[in-house]
Design an enzyme around this catalytic site. Structure first.
Site, PDB file in Angstrom:
ATOM      1  N   GLU A 170      -2.286 -14.323  -9.532  1.00 17.72           N
ATOM      2  CA  GLU A 170      -1.512 -13.105  -9.330  1.00 17.72           C
ATOM      3  C   GLU A 170      -0.201 -13.479  -8.664  1.00 17.72           C
ATOM      4  O   GLU A 170      -0.083 -14.533  -8.048  1.00 17.72           O
ATOM      5  CB  GLU A 170      -2.242 -12.110  -8.416  1.00 17.72           C
ATOM      6  CG  GLU A 170      -3.544 -11.563  -8.952  1.00 17.72           C
ATOM      7  CD  GLU A 170      -4.211 -10.608  -7.962  1.00 17.72           C
ATOM      8  OE1 GLU A 170      -3.607 -10.368  -6.881  1.00 17.72           O
ATOM      9  OE2 GLU A 170      -5.302 -10.125  -8.252  1.00 17.72           O
ATOM     10  N   ASP A 230       0.852  -1.203   0.000  1.00 16.80           N
ATOM     11  CA  ASP A 230       0.000   0.000   0.000  1.00 16.80           C
ATOM     12  C   ASP A 230       0.884   1.248   0.000  1.00 16.80           C
ATOM     13  O   ASP A 230       1.635   1.492   0.944  1.00 16.80           O
ATOM     14  CB  ASP A 230      -0.917   0.016   1.219  1.00 16.80           C
ATOM     15  CG  ASP A 230      -2.067  -0.967   1.096  1.00 16.80           C
ATOM     16  OD1 ASP A 230      -2.213  -1.564   0.007  1.00 16.80           O
ATOM     17  OD2 ASP A 230      -2.817  -1.150   2.070  1.00 16.80           O
ATOM     18  N   LEU A 238       4.266 -10.846  -4.530  1.00 17.73           N
ATOM     19  CA  LEU A 238       5.279  -9.810  -4.407  1.00 17.73           C
ATOM     20  C   LEU A 238       5.859  -9.539  -5.786  1.00 17.73           C
ATOM     21  O   LEU A 238       5.956 -10.442  -6.621  1.00 17.73           O
ATOM     22  CB  LEU A 238       6.383 -10.256  -3.441  1.00 17.73           C
ATOM     23  CG  LEU A 238       5.941 -10.595  -2.015  1.00 17.73           C
ATOM     24  CD1 LEU A 238       7.102 -11.175  -1.223  1.00 17.73           C
ATOM     25  CD2 LEU A 238       5.361  -9.383  -1.320  1.00 17.73           C
ATOM     26  N   THR A 259      -3.246 -16.071  -5.328  1.00 19.41           N
ATOM     27  CA  THR A 259      -1.929 -15.444  -5.420  1.00 19.41           C
ATOM     28  C   THR A 259      -0.818 -16.467  -5.157  1.00 19.41           C
ATOM     29  O   THR A 259      -1.052 -17.671  -5.260  1.00 19.41           O
ATOM     30  CB  THR A 259      -1.856 -14.256  -4.439  1.00 19.41           C
ATOM     31  OG1 THR A 259      -0.614 -13.590  -4.591  1.00 19.41           O
ATOM     32  CG2 THR A 259      -2.043 -14.705  -3.012  1.00 19.41           C
ATOM     33  N   GLU A 308      -9.908  -9.197  -0.403  1.00 20.32           N
ATOM     34  CA  GLU A 308      -9.920 -10.656  -0.309  1.00 20.32           C
ATOM     35  C   GLU A 308     -11.026 -11.148   0.616  1.00 20.32           C
ATOM     36  O   GLU A 308     -11.391 -10.480   1.586  1.00 20.32           O
ATOM     37  CB  GLU A 308      -8.564 -11.150   0.204  1.00 20.32           C
ATOM     38  CG  GLU A 308      -7.418 -10.778  -0.720  1.00 20.32           C
ATOM     39  CD  GLU A 308      -6.049 -10.953  -0.095  1.00 20.32           C
ATOM     40  OE1 GLU A 308      -5.076 -11.143  -0.843  1.00 20.32           O
ATOM     41  OE2 GLU A 308      -5.948 -10.871   1.148  1.00 20.32           O
TER      42      GLU A 308
END
Length: 558
Positions: free
Chosen positions: A462, A181, A465, A424, A265
């Site tokens: 996805e 973020d 990191l 992810t 999520e």
């Protein structure tokens, strides 16, 4: 033209959402010619891409990423989208996440000229489209049902002009306080005013700390937000989005990802990083101490004939930064594996599933027939996956232990509403993780992949990191074509991969080379053999598109 400001429909508040408070019911795209990267392969024809940048006209692309350098862009070419024939490919289309602050608080696109140049570069690199967070805290910040879509309308037009597709995330959570973020976008002020009056509207831990990232699912069906339930607020928001962008749905906006919790999520905010509350690889804490969650727990305990179980949440569950063996509830033969523990964990996870069911039911009703597919995101909590209790997953709401599969019920829920499951950890390997944390991103991804295959639900991925190395890309390619033990199916139902995230590092010369190489291999459905990723650097030096390399250097000049 789209309306800039829209309001709730008059009958929206009449929608009724019924669900037990105890338990829930159970590509296409262009190819780049390697020998002549300025040509796009379309069958037997080659179409030239206008990738050359004029040195006579300049714009500051790097201002997007706070880089003190000047870039060269042809403003006439930059705003044009080349006429490109669509080609069917056998692989996985790649999307790229846009910066979190792509749309500003005043309802305009952030650093528009730089974004235009970036979109042009992505298109030339073979990317299918981009993903953007459509922040509730920005669009409805001026008051209930007072929506300002102007910035997103402008963005959609830009994406369309460059021949790209868009994945729009209905982001009902706060931005700020989690991994990656880079800006702060709180919930709408009028919603936070209600939270100030009634702090139990947000998730609460056992120490009484309130988390304002997302409205607690405990009050899903209660009219606590200026006379509307949270589910009705989300449904009204999505309905306004649909009505505003109706002509773009299914054409430019091809996917609606429905936010269902912190970071978008479907989970509880069990590992908040803000103010140092949680640090990797802590087990996290249960988030069920607001009065609405406690009332539901008591009701469920009474319903199963044991009121004592509903008096409180587990008292031996440790704290955020402990390990499983440090807490009585999570240790190898701990409370989690007792009758009480199983009751509590089932209630906790079923409450999360019921929340997902309500939101996805609303989304399905809004977007059905629009042409855009729906997706939802599940968190990749891979730390302590090797422990018997899977403590970090349990506190997040996934009842996944050595004895139970916590992802199969989620996959069934997504299948029920025809929603793609987005997961992810695609770039991660077990061997790269700290041993003391007993991480297994590969084991976790394999389990989730198996759940999607058993249920037949669509699957998308996805990276957790940002990485630019060949090994990371090779791992993504491998996982996108994962073959499970005991099956003859060598392909998953992967319908898309979304790369996290567009920033200045992505356009640096060597990073851009690797990224274009990765996109090409994903689109061709290629899986590298063991060790082949080591030859990535050599292939990049000789086969990476020369003009793309030069343009990337010009765009970012890093």
């Amino acid at each position: 033209m789209f309306s800039m400001i829209s309001t709730c429909s008059s009958n929206s508040s009449k929608t009724i959402f019924c669900r037990s408070e105890c338990f829930a019911e159970q590509v296409d795209g262009p190819k780049i010619c390697l020998k002549n990267p300025r040509k796009e392969v379309c069958g037997m024809n080659a179409i030239k891409l206008p990738l050359r940048i004029s040195p006579r006209q300049k714009t500051v692309l790097c201002e997007t990423y706070s880089v003190q350098t000047q870039t060269v862009v042809d403003t006439e070419t930059m705003h044009q989208s080349p006429a490109i024939s669509e080609v069917t490919v056998k692989g996985v289309p790649v999307f790229v996440m846009l910066p979190l602050d792509t749309v500003k608080a005043n309802g305009t696109v952030n650093r528009k000229r730089a974004l235009n140049a970036s979109l042009m570069a992505l298109k030339s690199g073979g990317v299918e489209g981009v993903m953007v967070d459509v922040w509730w805290g920005l669009v409805e910040k001026d008051g209930p049902c007072n929506y300002n879509w102007s910035g997103y309308k402008e963005l959609v037009e830009m994406v369309s002009k460059h021949g790209l597709k868009l994945q729009a995330v209905m982001s009902f959570h706060q931005c700020g306080g989690n991994v990656g973020d880079t800006c702060n976008i709180p919930l709408p002020g009028w919603a936070l005013e209600e939270v100030e009056r009634n702090p139990d509207l947000v998730y609460t831990d056992k120490a009484g700390r309130r988390n304002k990232e997302y409205i607690s699912l405990g009050c899903d069906t209660l009219p606590v937000l200026k006379g509307r339930t949270p589910i009705q607020v989300y449904a009204d928001y999505m309905r306004s989005f649909r009505d505003t962008f109706r002509d773009m749905l299914g054409k430019v906006i091809v996917e609606i990802q429905v936010g269902m919790g912190p970071c978008g999520e479907l989970r509880y905010p069990s590992y908040p990083e803000s103010n140092g509350t949680w640090r990797f690889p802590g087990i996290g804490e249960f988030q069920c101490y607001d009065k609405y969650m406690k009332a539901s727990l008591r009701a469920c305990a009474e319903a199963v004939g044991n009121g004592n179980w509903g008096r409180d949440c587990p008292r031996d569950s440790g704290n955020y930064n402990q390990f499983p063996e440090d807490a009585g509830f999570f240790r190898r033969e701990g409370t989690w594996d007792t009758d009480y523990g199983r009751f509590f964990l089932n209630w906790y996870s079923e409450m999360l599933l019921a929340h997902g069911d309500r939101i996805l039911s609303a989304a399905e009703g809004v977007f059905n027939g629009s042409g855009a597919k729906l997706s939802g995101k599940v968190a990749g909590i891979h730390w302590h996956y090797g422990s018997k209790s899977h403590a970090a997953e349990l506190t997040a709401g996934y009842c996944n232990t050595r004895h139970s599969d916590g992802y199969l019920p989620i996959a069934r829920l997504f299948k029920k509403h025809r929603v793609v499951l987005n997961f992810t950890c695609f770039e991660m390997k077990d061997e790269e993780q700290p041993q003391h944390a007993r991480c297994s991103p590969e084991g976790l991804l394999r389990q989730v992949t198996e759940a999607t295959r058993k249920t037949g639900v669509g699957f998308a991925g996805e990276n957790a990191l940002q990485r630019f190395d060949g090994r990371g890309y090779a791992q993504i390619m491998h996982n996108s074509n994962l073959k499970l033990h005991g099956t003859n199916d060598s392909k998953s139902q992967m319908c898309a991969f979304t790369y996290l995230r567009m920033n200045q590092k992505m356009f640096q010369s060597e990073n851009w080379h690797r990224f274009v190489w990765f996109v090409r291999n994903m689109r061709e459905g290629r899986t590298l053999r063991h060790g082949e990723e080591d030859r990535c650097e050599t292939e990049l030096k000789f086969n990476a598109a020369a003009y793309l390399r030069n343009d990337a250097a010009s765009l970012m000049h890093a």
